[in-house]
Design a protein around this motif. Sequence first.
Motif, short mmCIF file in Angstrom:
data_model
loop_
_atom_site.label_atom_id
_atom_site.label_comp_id
_atom_site.label_asym_id
_atom_site.label_seq_id
_atom_site.Cartn_x
_atom_site.Cartn_y
_atom_site.Cartn_z
N THR A 7 5.56 -7.82 5.66
CA THR A 7 6.50 -6.77 5.43
C THR A 7 5.78 -5.24 5.58
O THR A 7 6.57 -4.34 5.34
N THR A 8 4.56 -5.29 5.83
CA THR A 8 3.63 -4.26 5.63
C THR A 8 3.48 -4.01 4.28
O THR A 8 4.02 -4.44 3.34
N VAL B 12 2.13 4.43 -1.73
CA VAL B 12 2.16 3.33 -2.76
C VAL B 12 3.01 3.46 -4.03
O VAL B 12 3.48 2.50 -4.67
N GLU B 13 3.58 4.84 -4.25
CA GLU B 13 4.24 4.89 -5.46
C GLU B 13 5.62 4.38 -5.14
O GLU B 13 6.37 4.37 -6.14
N SER B 14 6.07 3.79 -3.86
CA SER B 14 7.43 3.38 -3.71
C SER B 14 7.60 1.88 -3.91
O SER B 14 8.42 1.28 -3.78
N VAL B 15 6.20 1.27 -4.23
CA VAL B 15 6.03 0.01 -4.45
C VAL B 15 6.59 -0.50 -5.88
O VAL B 15 5.99 0.15 -6.78
N PRO B 16 7.76 -1.06 -6.06
CA PRO B 16 8.25 -1.58 -7.33
C PRO B 16 7.55 -2.47 -8.24
O PRO B 16 7.79 -2.57 -9.43
N GLY B 17 6.56 -3.06 -7.57
CA GLY B 17 5.76 -3.99 -8.50
C GLY B 17 5.65 -5.30 -7.44
O GLY B 17 5.54 -5.18 -6.26
N LEU B 18 5.47 -6.41 -8.08
CA LEU B 18 4.84 -7.72 -7.30
C LEU B 18 6.02 -8.04 -6.35
O LEU B 18 7.10 -8.04 -6.83
N HIS C 266 1.36 -15.26 3.46
CA HIS C 266 0.46 -15.58 2.62
C HIS C 266 0.73 -14.35 1.41
O HIS C 266 1.59 -13.59 1.44
N TYR C 267 -0.14 -14.37 0.28
CA TYR C 267 0.26 -13.56 -0.95
C TYR C 267 -0.44 -12.04 -0.88
O TYR C 267 -0.21 -11.28 -1.72
N HIS C 268 -1.34 -11.72 0.05
CA HIS C 268 -2.08 -10.79 -0.05
C HIS C 268 -1.25 -9.19 -0.17
O HIS C 268 -0.36 -9.36 0.88
N ALA C 269 -1.44 -8.36 -1.03
CA ALA C 269 -0.81 -7.29 -1.22
C ALA C 269 -0.36 -6.46 0.13
O ALA C 269 0.72 -5.88 0.19
N VAL C 270 -1.27 -6.27 1.03
CA VAL C 270 -1.06 -5.53 2.21
C VAL C 270 -0.13 -6.29 3.18
O VAL C 270 0.40 -5.48 3.96
N ARG C 271 0.19 -7.35 2.89
CA ARG C 271 1.21 -8.23 3.72
C ARG C 271 2.65 -8.04 3.17
O ARG C 271 3.62 -8.37 3.86
N VAL C 272 2.68 -7.87 1.54
CA VAL C 272 3.89 -8.54 1.12
C VAL C 272 4.44 -7.32 0.21
O VAL C 272 5.69 -7.26 -0.27
N LEU C 273 3.80 -6.35 -0.10
CA LEU C 273 4.22 -5.28 -1.08
C LEU C 273 5.44 -4.08 -0.46
O LEU C 273 6.26 -3.31 -1.06
N GLY C 274 5.74 -4.43 0.81
CA GLY C 274 6.71 -3.42 1.69
C GLY C 274 8.26 -4.23 1.43
O GLY C 274 9.20 -3.76 2.01
N ALA C 275 8.25 -5.46 0.78
CA ALA C 275 9.36 -6.53 0.89
C ALA C 275 10.73 -5.62 0.34
O ALA C 275 11.71 -5.74 0.82
N SER C 276 10.52 -4.68 -0.72
CA SER C 276 11.83 -3.88 -1.20
C SER C 276 12.73 -3.23 -0.15
O SER C 276 13.84 -3.20 -0.30
N ALA C 277 11.83 -2.88 0.81
CA ALA C 277 12.66 -1.95 1.84
C ALA C 277 13.66 -2.64 2.58
O ALA C 277 14.70 -2.32 3.03
N MET D 138 6.02 2.51 4.23
CA MET D 138 5.37 1.99 5.49
C MET D 138 6.25 0.93 6.21
O MET D 138 6.52 0.98 7.83
N ALA D 139 7.27 0.26 5.77
CA ALA D 139 8.15 -0.57 6.15
C ALA D 139 9.15 0.10 7.17
O ALA D 139 9.70 -0.64 7.79
#
Length: 319
Positions: free
Chosen positions: A50-51, A131-137, A79-90, A56-57
Amino acid sequence: MTKQFASQADLEEKKTSFIKLSDNAYAYTAEGDPNSGVIIGDDGVMVIDTTATPVMAQALIKHIREITDLPIKYVVLSHYHAVRVLGASAYFEEGAQQIIASRGTYEMIVERGAQDMQSEIERFPRLFAGVESVPGLTWPTMVFEKEMTVFMGKLEVKLMHIGMGHTKGDTIAWIPSQKICFSGDLVEYDAAAYTGDAQLEEWPATLEALRALQPQKLVPGRGPALMNPTEVNAGIDYTKDFVTTLLQSAKEAVAAGKSLKEAMAHARSKMDPKFSQVFIYEHCLPFDVTRAVDEASGIKHPRIWTAERDKEMWHALQD
């Protein structure tokens, strides 16, 4: 001489490319930064990785919207690493209905997702813009064990956990009719393989299982899209050489009773001539050697990285 921690000195923006693989598949690459993939079916879109942040997404979403108005129905976590998954909410604003991951990936998020999030944000400041746009895991809404099939209209997409490697939960996305693979970080090319959470002993066999699918095109976790079978095999061979050289050097160091710092020097003697010039090598190597020594010492399940452990290890090995 003290080297600046991890990728904190890497502040130069990378040029992104949105590359057409087929009428249904695209690669989003960025000169060695983490790649993403896009699959366009008859009735919707799937995004693989997801970026790092919703902000960034938006750049990837803009590319998608230039070629289709179909909803982005599926988000797949390789996989689970943050740099891959934390953009999902976009992607929820774009129609996302499911976030799909393997059982192993879900278990890793439960066990260490929070620690990994803090750790990676501190390692990669440039990659976590907004990064402030990341709502959480990022939590999967759908989990599979070994394989699942998604029909995007008539287009069949298989999501498969073919073995452990970069993590215990690695997932590939596979379009059987076109023999196109999105490998996540199971395959890297012209970039260091990060192995801090790896299963190094199993990784080569997993790569051979991927090779057995005979991909015609492959999007690695980092590096350029591989556009023909020769390039695909080169990418698989490159990754296999990286992880086997690393683990063998660690086994030799452990057998000789070397300290971790001595094991790092021994690994450099084997790794530097082949890989020192590739993207993110100096960032990855201390984490890679630490994990390889652990595995060579019998620690099968990777220890959890925290922001504090990151820095302690880094300064012990890179200063």
